[in-house]
Scaffold this active site. Structure first.
Site: not given
Length: 683
Positions: A397, A510, A523
């Site tokens: 990620h 979240y 993001t």
């Protein structure tokens, strides 16, 4: 196109269900030389000419607009005003804190805003002006990922599974692995040749079909191309992350990892039962090997890799990052530099699993973590194909987010199903000679012991993980749109009501939101736990006898409207999470004391996300997911389809997960009753 390796013709045998024949590859040298040789085959029954595998077969498409045409003119990610970020932060804290806690946090926030925070904000703006080529969050966010010492499996790496090939016979493991691999390399070639269509969000989808509009955009200078698209309500997205999609790996280092890339590498990494294999899938000028040669190499690997490796090195990528970094140094010192380089620089990793998927829960476990030995979690992404042809992606990620991976998946799935490179009739092939290399490793007792310990830790951890799906069939996207509701807001509200029922209070939540509309955007966080969702949750759980269906509908409406507002703010870079994170990162990087604002228990609590949620909608995706971000929380990957919605939830608390799923389904059913005007069951 095929590379000519070695003298003479290469022969291999292909058997179909009806007949068998010998095919002989004979090279026909083109002007580019032997490395660009074109192969033809001849059959005893009829001539089968491989020249149809021409240049058009090396790309997923040829875009009129160059891939990075809009990159220079993309708008920069804005830094919110500090006052606005503090207001948003306090609004997000309101439903989570008691009155005394809220007043204390408000006092700390005001002191921060008017004191050290003001100075940090000024410094952040100055630093941002000096780095016009990127965004203020890019460096800090990457450092956050690379500096974490937690294992990346379960904690960071998400997964996305593809739908099965519509033609069931093409779901044979070998056929699907070949087709998806070829399509993935075609995508890579299109990207590297700058003919992959740019990522653009079209408000009016008709513009996406207009060749004249695209031609117009392609003619605009790059310094103003974004503005030309903007005036037609077409919004180009940042594509800077794509550079790390191929030929990249995360490399463990003490205290902070590094990203490694070698765009020149031409080989594919294949894992089978913990064994490593590589072969060149591109020739020196970038042409893809003929699909049947790729398929033959995979057959060779499948036949060779029937036994699980004695000490599978893949387990090491599941370790604590400092531990893994130390063992990696031992591997390099033991003479494994070349093998490690071949793993790190490979175009991507293809994992060929031997087992068959039993159900969706088994599928999620397989794609999220597997059995450990047949994965290399450090690769930018791994394409996983199980014994029954089920396919998925597990990706590291730090280098990028879901939007880039989803675009890749969509293109590869579409190309592999509409333009398959091989057919099921030609799955039995024996190559007379092969260029597949099985990587061998020198391992001393210390390395072997490290692999054993890593395996034990991994097995213990995955047995704690529970994954369970939910399918809700009473309504979907179309129904909610008819009701003038935001589908995303309704699902997020259902999670809030379910959490309130389960925990008896609101909990930190979240929701990821992409800021790819800006240069080097990553993001932003949407905070679905609000004063509106708290009021609604209390009405549905604690006070359901006091409200009729019409009153409850108004509460849902208010939540939906506010959620859309939060979505818009986040997408425009006007959230508070990334801004406050960047200010803290700046303070820490200067070695000074951490501001008291960041030491507030309320700040730690709001970032202890009990509910971590994310959605990626795509016609190519079956399901996706990720691990919970805290030990006492849930990881919720969800998708809202036209006529139903589903989610895939992970947790280390199996009993709590069962109860939460029951509450979530109950909340959605309650919403449906309200939408239909029916009174709630108050028993």
């Amino acid at each position: 196109m095929l590379r000519l390796k070695g003298p003479g013709a290469r022969c291999w045998r292909s058997r179909s269900s009806r007949r068998g024949w010998w095919r002989v590859w004979s090279p026909v040298v083109r002007g580019a030389g032997a490395d660009a040789a074109r192969y033809y085959w001849r059959s005893t029954e009829h001539a089968l000419v491989a020249s149809t595998w021409d240049l058009d077969h090396h790309y997923v498409h040829r875009s009129v607009i160059p891939t990075l045409h809009f990159q220079p003119s993309l708008p920069r990610l804005p830094i919110p005003e500090l006052e606005d970020s503090i207001k948003r932060y306090m609004a997000a804290q309101k439903p989570l804190l008691g009155d005394n806690e809220y007043r204390n946090t408000e006092k700390l926030a005001m002191t921060f805003k008017n004191g050290v925070g003001k100075e940090l904000h000024k410094n952040l703006i100055e630093l941002d002006k000096k780095n016009f080529h990127t965004s203020y969050i890019t460096g800090p966010w990457l450092d956050m990922y690379l500096s974490s010492r937690d294992p990346i499996v379960l904690n960071f790496n998400p997964f996305i599974t593809l739908k099965r090939d519509p033609q069931e016979s093409y779901n044979n493991q070998l056929v699907r692995a070949t087709n998806l691999t070829v399509s993935a390399i075609k995508f890579r070639n299109s990207l590297r040749s700058h003919i992959l269509e740019p990522d653009i969000y079209y408000v009016n989808p008709e513009w996406s079909k207009s060749k004249a509009f695209k031609r117009f955009l392609s003619l605009l200078p790059t310094c103003m191309s974004w503005y030309g698209a903007y005036f037609a309500e077409a919004y180009p997205l940042d594509m800077s992350q794509y550079v790390h999609l191929f030929n990249s790996s995360r490399v463990p280092k003490q205290d902070k990892d590094e990203l490694f890339s070698d765009p020149a590498a031409r080989h594919l990494l294949v894992m089978r039962n913990g064994n490593f294999y590589v072969f060149d899938i591109l020739d020196p000028i970038g042409n893809i090997l003929h699909p049947y040669e790729i398929q033959a190499h995979l057959i060779n690997i499948l036949q060779d890799g029937e036994t699980v490796a004695e000490y599978p090195l893949g387990y090491l990528t599941t370790e604590n990052r400092n531990t893994w970094a130390a063992v990696r140094e031992q591997l390099l010192q033991a003479g494994n530099e070349e093998s490690m380089y071949k793993i790190d620089s490979a175009i991507f990793c293809l994992c060929l699993d031997s087992f068959i998927i039993q159900n969706s829960t088994h599928l999620s476990h397989c794609m999220l973590h597997g059995y450990g030995y047949n994965r290399w979690f450090d690769k930018s992404f791994s394409l996983i194909i199980t014994g029954d042809g089920t396919a998925g992606i597990n990706f590291e990620h730090s280098w990028g987010d879901g939007i880039a991976v989803l675009r890749f998946i969509n293109e590869v799935y579409t190309d592999s199903t509409k333009h398959p490179a091989v057919t099921p009739r030609s799955t039995t092939a024996i190559l007379c000679s092969t260029n597949v290399e099985k990587l061998e490793f020198h391992m001393n007792e210390s390395i072997q012991s490290a692999v054993t310990v890593a395996r034990q830790k991994f097995d213990k951890q995955i047995h704690k993980m529970t994954v369970k799906p939910l399918e809700f069939r009473k309504f979907g996207k179309k129904y909610l749109m008819q009701e003038r509701m935001s589908p995303d807001a309704v699902f997020q509200l259902a999670c809030q009501v379910a959490a309130y029922r389960h925990f008896g209070k609101m909990v930190p939540t979240y929701e990821a939101c992409s800021t790819a509309g800006f240069k080097h955007g990553r993001t932003e966080t949407i905070r679905p736990a609000t004063i509106y969702t708290k009021q609604c949750a209390q009405a549905f759980i604690r006070d359901r006898k006091k409200y009729n269906a019409q009153e409850l509908r108004k509460l849902i409406d208010s939540c939906s409207k506010y959620h859309r507002f939060l979505q818009m703010e986040a997408a425009l870079g006007q959230g508070f999470d990334r801004h406050l994170f960047a200010l803290r990162y700046l303070a820490e990087s200067r070695g000074g004391p951490i501001p008291e604002f960041y030491q507030d228990p309320a700040y730690h609590y709001i970032n202890h996300n009990i509910l971590s949620t994310s959605t990626l909608s795509s016609p190519s995706v079956f399901l996706g997911g990720f691990g919970p971000v805290v030990p006492d929380g849930f990881g919720i990957g969800y998708n809202i389809y036209d006529y139903w919605l589903g989610c895939n939830i992970t947790s280390y608390m199996e009993k709590d997960l069962d109860e939460f799923l029951f509450s979530l389904e109950g909340s959605l059913s309650d919403f449906f009753d309200v939408f239909e005007g029916r009174s709630l069951n108050t028993d």
